[in-house]
Each structure stands twice: as structure tokens, then as C-alpha cells.
Design a protein around this motif. Structure first.
Motif, PDB file in Angstrom:
ATOM      1  N   PHE A 490      46.626 -30.914 119.966  1.00  0.00           N
ATOM      2  CA  PHE A 490      46.904 -29.630 119.328  1.00  0.00           C
ATOM      3  C   PHE A 490      47.755 -28.801 120.291  1.00  0.00           C
ATOM      4  O   PHE A 490      48.288 -29.321 121.262  1.00  0.00           O
ATOM      5  CB  PHE A 490      45.603 -28.905 118.980  1.00  0.00           C
ATOM      6  N   PHE A 491      47.835 -27.505 120.030  1.00  0.00           N
ATOM      7  CA  PHE A 491      48.629 -26.628 120.888  1.00  0.00           C
ATOM      8  C   PHE A 491      47.815 -25.402 121.301  1.00  0.00           C
ATOM      9  O   PHE A 491      46.863 -25.010 120.640  1.00  0.00           O
ATOM     10  CB  PHE A 491      49.901 -26.168 120.157  1.00  0.00           C
ATOM     11  N   LYS A 492      48.224 -24.830 122.416  1.00  0.00           N
ATOM     12  CA  LYS A 492      47.640 -23.556 122.848  1.00  0.00           C
ATOM     13  C   LYS A 492      48.693 -22.808 123.669  1.00  0.00           C
ATOM     14  O   LYS A 492      49.708 -23.401 124.089  1.00  0.00           O
ATOM     15  CB  LYS A 492      46.372 -23.764 123.669  1.00  0.00           C
ATOM     16  N   GLY A 493      48.445 -21.538 123.893  1.00  0.00           N
ATOM     17  CA  GLY A 493      49.331 -20.746 124.742  1.00  0.00           C
ATOM     18  C   GLY A 493      48.774 -20.679 126.152  1.00  0.00           C
ATOM     19  O   GLY A 493      47.601 -20.354 126.354  1.00  0.00           O
ATOM     20  N   TYR A 501      49.497 -12.406 128.750  1.00  0.00           N
ATOM     21  CA  TYR A 501      48.656 -13.452 129.349  1.00  0.00           C
ATOM     22  C   TYR A 501      47.432 -13.785 128.499  1.00  0.00           C
ATOM     23  O   TYR A 501      46.395 -14.217 129.002  1.00  0.00           O
ATOM     24  CB  TYR A 501      48.243 -13.061 130.777  1.00  0.00           C
ATOM     25  N   THR A 502      47.562 -13.624 127.185  1.00  0.00           N
ATOM     26  CA  THR A 502      46.467 -13.989 126.279  1.00  0.00           C
ATOM     27  C   THR A 502      46.695 -15.352 125.641  1.00  0.00           C
ATOM     28  O   THR A 502      45.755 -15.961 125.135  1.00  0.00           O
ATOM     29  CB  THR A 502      46.339 -12.954 125.145  1.00  0.00           C
ATOM     30  N   GLY A 503      47.951 -15.823 125.618  1.00  0.00           N
ATOM     31  CA  GLY A 503      48.260 -17.080 124.951  1.00  0.00           C
ATOM     32  C   GLY A 503      48.582 -16.903 123.474  1.00  0.00           C
ATOM     33  O   GLY A 503      48.928 -17.873 122.792  1.00  0.00           O
ATOM     34  N   TYR A 504      48.473 -15.663 122.978  1.00  0.00           N
ATOM     35  CA  TYR A 504      48.732 -15.397 121.553  1.00  0.00           C
ATOM     36  C   TYR A 504      49.681 -14.215 121.398  1.00  0.00           C
ATOM     37  O   TYR A 504      49.648 -13.270 122.181  1.00  0.00           O
ATOM     38  CB  TYR A 504      47.436 -15.072 120.807  1.00  0.00           C
ATOM     39  N   LYS A 505      50.508 -14.265 120.360  1.00  0.00           N
ATOM     40  CA  LYS A 505      51.423 -13.171 120.057  1.00  0.00           C
ATOM     41  C   LYS A 505      51.564 -13.062 118.539  1.00  0.00           C
ATOM     42  O   LYS A 505      52.177 -13.906 117.898  1.00  0.00           O
ATOM     43  CB  LYS A 505      52.800 -13.434 120.689  1.00  0.00           C
ATOM     44  N   GLY A 506      50.960 -12.027 117.965  1.00  0.00           N
ATOM     45  CA  GLY A 506      51.005 -11.833 116.529  1.00  0.00           C
ATOM     46  C   GLY A 506      49.841 -12.514 115.823  1.00  0.00           C
ATOM     47  O   GLY A 506      49.041 -13.231 116.437  1.00  0.00           O
ATOM     48  N   ARG A 507      49.754 -12.257 114.508  1.00  0.00           N
ATOM     49  CA  ARG A 507      48.693 -12.868 113.702  1.00  0.00           C
ATOM     50  C   ARG A 507      49.260 -13.380 112.382  1.00  0.00           C
ATOM     51  O   ARG A 507      50.321 -12.951 111.935  1.00  0.00           O
ATOM     52  CB  ARG A 507      47.576 -11.853 113.409  1.00  0.00           C
ATOM     53  N   THR A 508      48.544 -14.294 111.778  1.00  0.00           N
ATOM     54  CA  THR A 508      48.909 -14.820 110.468  1.00  0.00           C
ATOM     55  C   THR A 508      47.643 -15.006 109.656  1.00  0.00           C
ATOM     56  O   THR A 508      46.522 -14.933 110.188  1.00  0.00           O
ATOM     57  CB  THR A 508      49.682 -16.147 110.597  1.00  0.00           C
ATOM     58  N   GLY A 509      47.795 -15.254 108.369  1.00  0.00           N
ATOM     59  CA  GLY A 509      46.628 -15.385 107.500  1.00  0.00           C
ATOM     60  C   GLY A 509      46.230 -16.832 107.277  1.00  0.00           C
ATOM     61  O   GLY A 509      47.055 -17.742 107.330  1.00  0.00           O
ATOM     62  N   ILE A 510      44.929 -17.025 107.038  1.00  0.00           N
ATOM     63  CA  ILE A 510      44.446 -18.286 106.475  1.00  0.00           C
ATOM     64  C   ILE A 510      43.791 -17.918 105.149  1.00  0.00           C
ATOM     65  O   ILE A 510      43.120 -16.890 105.036  1.00  0.00           O
ATOM     66  CB  ILE A 510      43.487 -19.034 107.420  1.00  0.00           C
ATOM     67  N   PHE A 511      43.995 -18.752 104.133  1.00  0.00           N
ATOM     68  CA  PHE A 511      43.693 -18.337 102.767  1.00  0.00           C
ATOM     69  C   PHE A 511      42.879 -19.375 102.012  1.00  0.00           C
ATOM     70  O   PHE A 511      42.883 -20.574 102.327  1.00  0.00           O
ATOM     71  CB  PHE A 511      44.996 -18.087 101.992  1.00  0.00           C
ATOM     72  N   GLU A 512      42.209 -18.872 100.957  1.00  0.00           N
ATOM     73  CA  GLU A 512      41.463 -19.696 100.010  1.00  0.00           C
ATOM     74  C   GLU A 512      41.772 -19.125  98.627  1.00  0.00           C
ATOM     75  O   GLU A 512      41.360 -18.006  98.317  1.00  0.00           O
ATOM     76  CB  GLU A 512      39.971 -19.587 100.340  1.00  0.00           C
ATOM     77  N   VAL A 513      42.530 -19.848  97.828  1.00  0.00           N
ATOM     78  CA  VAL A 513      42.975 -19.339  96.530  1.00  0.00           C
ATOM     79  C   VAL A 513      42.166 -20.010  95.417  1.00  0.00           C
ATOM     80  O   VAL A 513      42.318 -21.201  95.132  1.00  0.00           O
ATOM     81  CB  VAL A 513      44.483 -19.582  96.322  1.00  0.00           C
ATOM     82  N   PHE A 514      41.293 -19.212  94.799  1.00  0.00           N
ATOM     83  CA  PHE A 514      40.365 -19.666  93.769  1.00  0.00           C
ATOM     84  C   PHE A 514      40.902 -19.219  92.410  1.00  0.00           C
ATOM     85  O   PHE A 514      40.808 -18.050  92.043  1.00  0.00           O
ATOM     86  CB  PHE A 514      38.993 -19.042  94.064  1.00  0.00           C
ATOM     87  N   VAL A 515      41.538 -20.141  91.682  1.00  0.00           N
ATOM     88  CA  VAL A 515      42.141 -19.824  90.386  1.00  0.00           C
ATOM     89  C   VAL A 515      41.160 -20.182  89.277  1.00  0.00           C
ATOM     90  O   VAL A 515      40.530 -21.241  89.312  1.00  0.00           O
ATOM     91  CB  VAL A 515      43.460 -20.600  90.202  1.00  0.00           C
ATOM     92  N   LEU A 516      41.038 -19.294  88.290  1.00  0.00           N
ATOM     93  CA  LEU A 516      40.102 -19.541  87.197  1.00  0.00           C
ATOM     94  C   LEU A 516      40.705 -20.512  86.178  1.00  0.00           C
ATOM     95  O   LEU A 516      41.524 -20.120  85.338  1.00  0.00           O
ATOM     96  CB  LEU A 516      39.699 -18.227  86.507  1.00  0.00           C
ATOM     97  N   THR A 517      40.323 -21.755  86.298  1.00  0.00           N
ATOM     98  CA  THR A 517      40.714 -22.777  85.329  1.00  0.00           C
ATOM     99  C   THR A 517      39.743 -22.721  84.149  1.00  0.00           C
ATOM    100  O   THR A 517      38.689 -22.077  84.228  1.00  0.00           O
ATOM    101  CB  THR A 517      40.637 -24.171  85.981  1.00  0.00           C
TER     102      THR A 517
END
Length: 569
Positions: A490-493, A501-517
Motif C-alpha cells: 500500500f502507500f503512506k506519507g 509532517y503528518t503524511g497527509y494533505k487534504g481529505r476525500t470521501g468514502i461512500f455507500e450509495v443505497f438505491v431503492l430498487t
């Protein structure tokens, strides 16, 4: 002295006539300028200058005379550095003004346009002082700004470090024992507050925490969702620092036993930044938190939220629907409002009437009608929604569904031809259905109006400047349910100056899309539990937040540790 707005309008109307009467402007020139003013709605004086009909010195003298103000020759005025340090260079240049000197709680300011009431009001809030307005030619103002500010931008305090300002503030306080520093004469503390805010903006912080301890005041910045240590300030500077911030936010300086909320705006990095202030009594005095609402952090485009291509396609199809309800779920600070506003920006077309009701309004957006919840005025989410129906909306954003009444009004709107976007606090998407049923939603109504539920979290992005490949430990893989994947990289900073010196810059989303079938709608009618709903959604192709996060780990966007910390497995 400052101009009354009605008087300012009257004097603008007479300015041309007075110039003609004095023999400094011809009638045909005045008519030409007035015609241009009717076409453009610009200030008459500004147009007279631009057309070359009068000099800026002549205009300044006539404006001063008309308003009963003092005309000042900036070549002969002594300008205090302390006064200059009170006003951000970008603000001074934008509004063509020069801070001259401070005395007795008043700031003298030379302005090329003394009827700029917005600048006057903002400057008063920025400094917390009374203003004495003088009039000066625009060319003289620009010349002084170029010479004095020497190309500075934003709210930089002449390169002074926070540590130096703390030291100066302590020395200044020792000269005036027992006196709270609340006026511009106490410049070191004023500049210290400005510089702390400036540093937070430069670090892209969303919040600043001022936390009193028994012997010091700890300052921390929230960056990418994590609190980072800032400067430590001596305890005896707490009263003047907090007084300064309360003055700026219009709060009661003397009140320390009750929570207070206020707001103010500053000008930094060439833009206005709205700051919300919250005070809260604790055993060591008061805790103060500043929330920075930076217009530079506008809602990103849909493609920059972190949605993977297949999930992004589903989201785009959902927000094209003419009616129905889409819910975003997750804890406070998960980015729900940002995701919703990105959708609004995408569908904000000329033929759409989009209305929001929020608490608070986080993104001020042109061409969208936005309303702030105000319980004292009788505007709640439910009552606001009821009134919005009469405004002929196409799309409605409800900041949060907090109670049964708001939920029922939102579902009614979705069933009567409106696209409704809102948020709810639940851990994952399938269990949102259970929560809504528990709140009193009828299964038939819910299955008919709800289009989808999207659960999300924010994870930190690996810094691109120090990104490196690593092999995760067996324990990490086992904890993530990835046994048998030993040898995976994998990868790390590693940590560098770019990411503090945190190894991270910015944020992004992780998602769960529950569509009503149709199958999920049938399960809702049967009041199926969350486990059944989740299984049906996964059979229909739903990727859980944890699975979405693992895909982002695989492609090197974030780390396994971040996903383990944020996602529900």
C-alpha cells in the motif's frame, strides 16, 4: 464622522451640479457622465474621473465639502505603523483607504470614496473602533499604499511571528497592569489575534480552538479533521485576547458565565472570510472556538468529492430526477453538506428554482435562494418547509431532518413533484430506513418517495510530496479482514514540510450509495431489518463504505489506517 446613506445619495445627485456651478465641469460633460451612470449604475464621481472630466484632487475636495468632512493631504500626514498594521493590505487596496493614526479608541482613515458604507461598516467590525473618516485623492491613496505595504497581500502582519507578538503583548500588558487590552492602542494583542487567524488560514484550518489550562492558553488548529498544536500563550494574555475576539464578534465582554455565539468577517489572502465565534464556560474560564468559513473552499465539482466512477454515475442520475428524496447520512463533519452543495451546483440551471433552509448556511451560492433557521423568529426546518412550498420550488435542500414533523414535510414535498435533498445522523445507509420508520414514517410513503441514501465519511489523503510504498503488517491486514493478502503493498506519507509532517494533505470521501430498487421497496413495506436491507443492497451491487475505502487504499489515495478509523466494516 461617516455619511448617512440617504444623505450620501442626495449629495451624489448634487455633485455634478456643484462642479458645474464652480466652473470645473461643463453641462455637456455632466450629461455625458449621467447617461453613462444610468447605463452602468456606477458612482458619478468614479465616472467623472474615468472620463477625465475632473481630477481626483478636485473630486476629493468636493466630496469632503459636501459631507462636511476634512480633506487631507497625504503628503503632509504622519502615518502610524500601528494603524497600518490594523488593516489588511488587500482590504485597504480594494476600498482605496489608508489607516492614518489611532487615538482615544478612534481610528482615523483617509478614503478616496467616503460613501463606501460597506467598507466603513466592515472596517469598524474588523478593528472594533470608532472611525474618523477623512477624504483624500485616489492617486495619493494608491501611492501611499504602494509605498507602505510594499506588495503585501492578505492579513499578514508585516512578517511578525506569533512568538514575537506574544512577547510584545506581555510587555505591553506589564506597562498597564490590571487593564484589559480592548482598544486599538493595544496593538500587539490586536495583531496577535489577526496573526493567529492568518496562520490558521495559511494552514487551511477549519477551526481554531483557544483552550485555557491552569497556567497557559493552548491554541490548536483543526486541519484535515485533526487538531494540531499551535502557539502556547501566557495565561495573563487570556482576558485581552478574549476581549478582542468578543469585540470583533459583537459579544458581551463582561459575560463569562454563559455560552455566547457571534460572528465577524476579516479580509485575508485577498478575500473576505466569515468567522463564527463560540464561547463556552469551563473550570479555567472560557473556551473559545472560531469556525473559519473560507469562500475559497467552495463546494468542489462532483468529480472531486472522491466518488469512484461507477458511484459518481449513479449519483449524477439520482440528482437528475424531477422528484423524490435523497438523504446524506453520517456524523457531524463527515462532509454531507459539501456533497449536497456539489449536487446543487451541478443542477443549478436557469430553469430551476432551488431553495434551501439551513442551520447555518455554510456555502453562500448565487442564484440559489437560501434561508437561515431562526427559531426566535419562528423559522424552524418544518415551518420553513411549509412556507417554501408556496415559493414554487423545483429543488429543496433541508439542512437536517431532526424531527418527525420535518421528516413528514420533506416526504410530502418529495411526493408532490419536488426533488428534496437532506441529511440525517446514522451510521450507515441501510439503517437509515430503520431510523426513519422509528421516527414515524409510513412504510408505503417512505418506499414511494425515497430515491436513495448515501452514507459517507471523510478520510485524509496521502501527501503526494512524500508518498511512499509500504508493506502493511500482518496484524493490520488481519484487523481489516484482509488475511491472505500478505505481501501486498500500500502507500503512506513519510511526512514533509508540505503536509506539516503528518503524511497527509487534504481529505476525500468514502461512500455507500443505497438505491431503492423494487426489491428493497418491497422489503421496506414488510419492515425488514437493517441486515436484510443491507444484504439486498449488496446483492444489487452496493459497495459498503469500508469496501469503497479499501479501493481508495489500493489505488494509493488514502491509507488502511484512515479507512479503519473512519469506516463501518
Amino acid at each position: 464622522m461617516q455619511p448617512d446613506s440617504n444623505r450620501a445619495t442626495d449629495l451624489r445627485m448634487r455633485l455634478g451640479e456643484r462642479l458645474v456651478k464652480a466652473g470645473l465641469l461643463r453641462n455637456d460633460q455632466l450629461e455625458s457622465a449621467l447617461a453613462e451612470q444610468r447605463r452602468t449604475s456606477r458612482l458619478l464621481g468614479e465616472l467623472l474621473l474615468e472620463l477625465g472630466f475632473v481630477s481626483d484632487e478636485t473630486l476629493a475636495r468636493f466630496l469632503a465639502e459636501g459631507f462636511g468632512m476634512e480633506y487631507t493631504d497625504l503628503n503632509r500626514v504622519s502615518i502610524q505603523p500601528e494603524a497600518l498594521g490594523m488593516v489588511p493590505p488587500s482590504f485597504a487596496r480594494t476600498h482605496r483607504l489608508v489607516p492614518l493614526h489611532v487615538s482615544g479608541g478612534s481610528l482615523a482613515v483617509a478614503m478616496a470614496n467616503p460613501v463606501d458604507v460597506h467598507a466603513i461598516d466592515a472596517l469598524r467590525k474588523l478593528t472594533g473602533l470608532r472611525l474618523e473618516i477623512l477624504v483624500a485623492p485616489e492617486s495619493a491613496v494608491v501611492k501611499v499604499l504602494d509605498a507602505r505595504y510594499q506588495g503585501q497581500k492578505g492579513q499578514k502582519v508585516e512578517g511578525t511571528k506569533i512568538e514575537e507578538l506574544v512577547e510584545r503583548s506581555v510587555k505591553d500588558l506589564q506597562k498597564k497592569p490590571g487593564k484589559e487590552i480592548t482598544s486599538v492602542a493595544d496593538v500587539p494583542v490586536v495583531r496577535l489575534v489577526n496573526q493567529i487567524i492568518q496562520e490558521a488560514i495559511q494552514k487551511e484550518a477549519t477551526d481554531i480552538h483557544f483552550e485555557p489550562d491552569p497556567t497557559t492558553l493552548r491554541v490548536r488548529y483543526r486541519i484535515d479533521g485533526i487538531l494540531n498544536q499551535g502557539p502556547v500563550v501566557p495565561k495573563n494574555l487570556i482576558p485581552p485576547l478574549f476581549s478582542r475576539m468578543k469585540i470583533m464578534a459583537g459579544l458581551n465582554i463582561a459575560e463569562t458565565r454563559l455560552p455566547q455565539d457571534g460572528r465577524f468577517a476579516i479580509f485575508a489572502e485577498g478575500r473576505e472570510i466569515d468567522i463564527r465565534v463560540s464561547t463556552f464556560p469551563i473550570i479555567y474560564g472560557e473556551n473559545v472556538v472560531l469556525r473559519l468559513l473560507d469562500p475559497a473552499r467552495l463546494p468542489p465539482g462532483l468529480g472531486k468529492l472522491g466518488l469512484l466512477p461507477d458511484t459518481l454515475a449513479i449519483y449524477k442520475e439520482l440528482i437528475k430526477k424531477p422528484h423524490g428524496m435523497i438523504l446524506l447520512t453520517g456524523p457531524t463533519g463527515a462532509g454531507k453538506t459539501t456533497t449536497l452543495y456539489s449536487a446543487l451546483s451541478h443542477i443549478n440551471l436557469e430553469e430551476k428554482n432551488i431553495i434551501t433552509i439551513e442551520d447555518p448556511i455554510e456555502y453562500e451560492t448565487p442564484s440559489i435562494r437560501q434561508t437561515q433557521v431562526n427559531p426566535k423568529a419562528g423559522i424552524t426546518f418544518a415551518s420553513g418547509l411549509r412556507a417554501i412550498f408556496r415559493q414554487d420550488p423545483d429543488v429543496i435542500l433541508v439542512g437536517e431532518i431532526r424531527d418527525q414533523e420535518t421528516m413528514e414535510m420533506a416526504m410530502r414535498a418529495a411526493l408532490t413533484g419536488h426533488l428534496v435533498l437532506s441529511t440525517l445522523h446514522t451510521n450507515d445507509a441501510p439503517n437509515t430506513i430503520i431510523r426513519l420508520l422509528d421516527m414515524g414514517a409510513e412504510p408505503f410513503t417512505l418506499s414511494s418517495c425515497l430515491l436513495a441514501v448515501i452514507a459517507q465519511r471523510l478520510v485524509r489523503v496521502i501527501c503526494k510530496s512524500c508518498k511512499e510504498s509500504v508493506e502493511p503488517s500482518t496484524d493490520s491486514l488481519r484487523s481489516a479482514g484482509l488475511t491472505g493478502k500478505e505481501g501486498t503493498h500500500f502507500f503512506k506519507g513519510k511526512g514533509c514540510a508540505t503536509c506539516n509532517y503528518t503524511g497527509y494533505k487534504g481529505r476525500t470521501g468514502i461512500f455507500e450509495v443505497f438505491v431503492l430498487t423494487p426489491n428493497i421497496q418491497a422489503l421496506i413495506l414488510k419492515r425488514a431489518d437493517g441486515i436484510e436491507l443491507k444484504a439486498a443492497a449488496q446483492s444489487a451491487g452496493m459497495r459498503t463504505m469500508f469496501e469503497d475505502g479499501l479501493k481508495k487504499v489500493d489505488i494509493g489515495i488514502t491509507s488502511l489506517e484512515e479507512v479503519m478509523k473512519q469506516a463501518v466494516m
